[in-house]
Design a protein around this motif. Structure first.
Motif, short mmCIF file in Angstrom:
data_model
loop_
_atom_site.label_atom_id
_atom_site.label_comp_id
_atom_site.label_asym_id
_atom_site.label_seq_id
_atom_site.Cartn_x
_atom_site.Cartn_y
_atom_site.Cartn_z
N MET A 123 0.82 -1.21 0.00
CA MET A 123 0.00 0.00 0.00
C MET A 123 0.85 1.26 0.00
N THR A 124 1.89 1.30 0.83
CA THR A 124 2.73 2.50 0.85
C THR A 124 3.49 2.66 -0.47
N SER A 125 4.02 1.58 -1.00
CA SER A 125 4.78 1.66 -2.25
C SER A 125 3.87 2.03 -3.42
N TYR A 126 2.68 1.45 -3.45
CA TYR A 126 1.74 1.77 -4.54
C TYR A 126 1.34 3.24 -4.49
N LYS A 214 6.90 10.92 8.49
CA LYS A 214 6.45 12.11 7.77
C LYS A 214 5.38 11.78 6.72
N TRP A 215 4.68 10.67 6.89
CA TRP A 215 3.62 10.31 5.96
C TRP A 215 2.52 11.37 5.94
N LEU A 258 -6.11 4.81 1.36
CA LEU A 258 -5.26 3.80 1.99
C LEU A 258 -4.65 4.24 3.32
N THR A 259 -4.60 5.53 3.60
CA THR A 259 -3.95 5.99 4.82
C THR A 259 -4.55 5.38 6.09
#
Length: 406
Positions: A123-126, A214-215, A258-259
């Motif tokens: 999810m983070t990479s996408y 830092k997302w 997605l967060t």
């Protein structure tokens, strides 16, 4: 005798403007008409505040200084295990091999690690790849495949060493399987697979969780970049400025959707990493000999160092966790990109996605380091204004604060 105070706006018409003692252009100016302003963040709800408090606690737990944690792993494996070899520790629930945590977590520890790490990584990479599935599969998914390979390789190697260099407590049984089937014990050099998997899983969880650092700043970058594009203003400091319109739409959609799931997975990863540390203490106290645990710990740490600190920081694939089509962690002191040339972004002498110390110091981020700041944030977003202010500060400094034209 006191006289009546005169209003500042004597010529203003209308009932709403009579007897108003304030200067024109203040509250009467709408926010949309103001120049040089940016949209502010939406009000934060109580639920959001509670979530951020939990996230902050989890970050403090999982992002403990990694170098110090590695040193603590090695030091405690040696010291605590050495004491346990000569002075038996008091028996507790964790001394039982059939305890709940050992049976349902440690023995299938890599499965628990994958269950949380794989969806978080995907999810983070996408999201950071702005919806580009090929980039995600090529630049990020191989990391977890490599970590799984090393887990299989070393656990198999430990088993081979124990089988090859050991003997049964009863003569007549030349193999480990025959000895165990007969109900006897096999004495061999049993390198601790528990210590290896616990340390290996903990370090993989720490490294793969780094995109969450830092997302939340991505939301601010999105809001400011959308505003700048709506008024045809080009920001020189926003890391999203080089994204296309389609990438911006994909990033905004994926980030919003997605967060919440990413935060939930991260909380689970932090909890699991804390559990692995607790179980590692139990392994130090009650299982294996000191040499067997120290060797397994050294192998786990060398595997982590070779992959995450050496391999992934070179130009070879895969990329480190947190890399993508833009770079949002430029203030992270332990960021992955120092000394690495990016593979997903376009190359150039001032590529902001490179994130090197030299670029940050010399102003590849639009002279961010040279701008005046308040509470760590730049006062100016327009480069012309920032350059004028910087030149004015330099002139004032060179003149020792004295105005030569006065």
């Amino acid at each position: 005798m006191a006289t009546k105070r005169r209003p500042l706006r004597t010529s203003a018409a209308g009932p709403s403007s009579s007897n108003m003692n304030f200067r024109p252009g203040g509250p009467d100016v709408k926010r949309a008409e103001a120049k040089g302003t940016r949209p502010t963040a939406a009000p934060t709800s109580v639920r959001e505040i509670l979530v951020m408090m939990v996230m902050h606690a989890c970050k403090k737990t999982i992002f403990f200084d990694t170098n110090l944690k590695v040193a603590l792993y090695l030091g405690s494996l040696f010291l605590v295990s050495l004491i346990g070899d000569f002075i038996p520790f008091p028996k507790t629930y964790f001394a039982r091999s059939d305890n709940l945590f050992n049976v349902y977590f440690v023995k299938v520890g890599w499965g628990w690690t994958l269950m949380l790490t794989v969806p978080f990584l995907a999810m983070t990479s996408y999201t950071l790849c702005c919806g580009d599935m090929k980039k995600m599969l090529r630049h990020h998914i191989p990391r977890i495949v490599i970590a799984t390979f090393f887990w299989l390789f070393w656990t198999k190697m430990f088993n081979i060493i124990e089988t090859s260099y050991g003997r049964c407590t009863v003569k007549g049984f030349g193999t480990k399987s025959a000895c165990l089937k007969a109900g006897h014990l096999w004495n061999g050099f049993d390198i601790s697979g528990h210590a290896f998997i616990l340390i290996h899983s903990s370090l993989v969880l720490i490294e793969e969780a780094r995109p969450i650092i830092k997302w939340e700043s991505i939301k601010d970058y999105l809001r400011n970049e959308i505003h700048d594009r709506s008024i045809s203003e080009h920001s020189s400091t926003n890391p999203l400025r080089n994204l296309s319109e389609e990438e911006m739409r994909n990033l905004q959609f994926l980030y919003d959707r997605l967060t919440p799931i990413i935060r939930t997975l991260f909380i689970g990863m932090a909890t699991l990493q804390l559990l692995w540390d607790v179980m590692l203490v139990g392994t130090m106290l009650y299982y294996h000999h000191m040499v067997e645990k120290v060797i397994s710990g050294i192998i786990a740490i060398l595997t982590w160092y070779f992959t995450y600190r050496f391999w992934y920081r070179t130009t070879l694939l895969p990329d480190p966790a947190g890399s993508g089509s833009f770079f949002y962690q430029r203030e992270n002191k332990d960021t992955f990109v120092y000394g690495r040339r990016p593979t997903m972004t376009t190359t150039g002498p001032t590529n902001v996605n490179a994130g090197s110390r030299a670029n940050m110091a010399t102003g590849a981020f639009g002279g961010l380091a040279a701008q005046p700041k308040f509470m760590g944030m730049p006062l100016y977003t327009n480069m012309r204004t920032a350059a004028t202010a910087a030149s004015g500060n330099q002139t004032g400094a060179s003149n020792n604060g004295v105005d030569l034209n006065s």
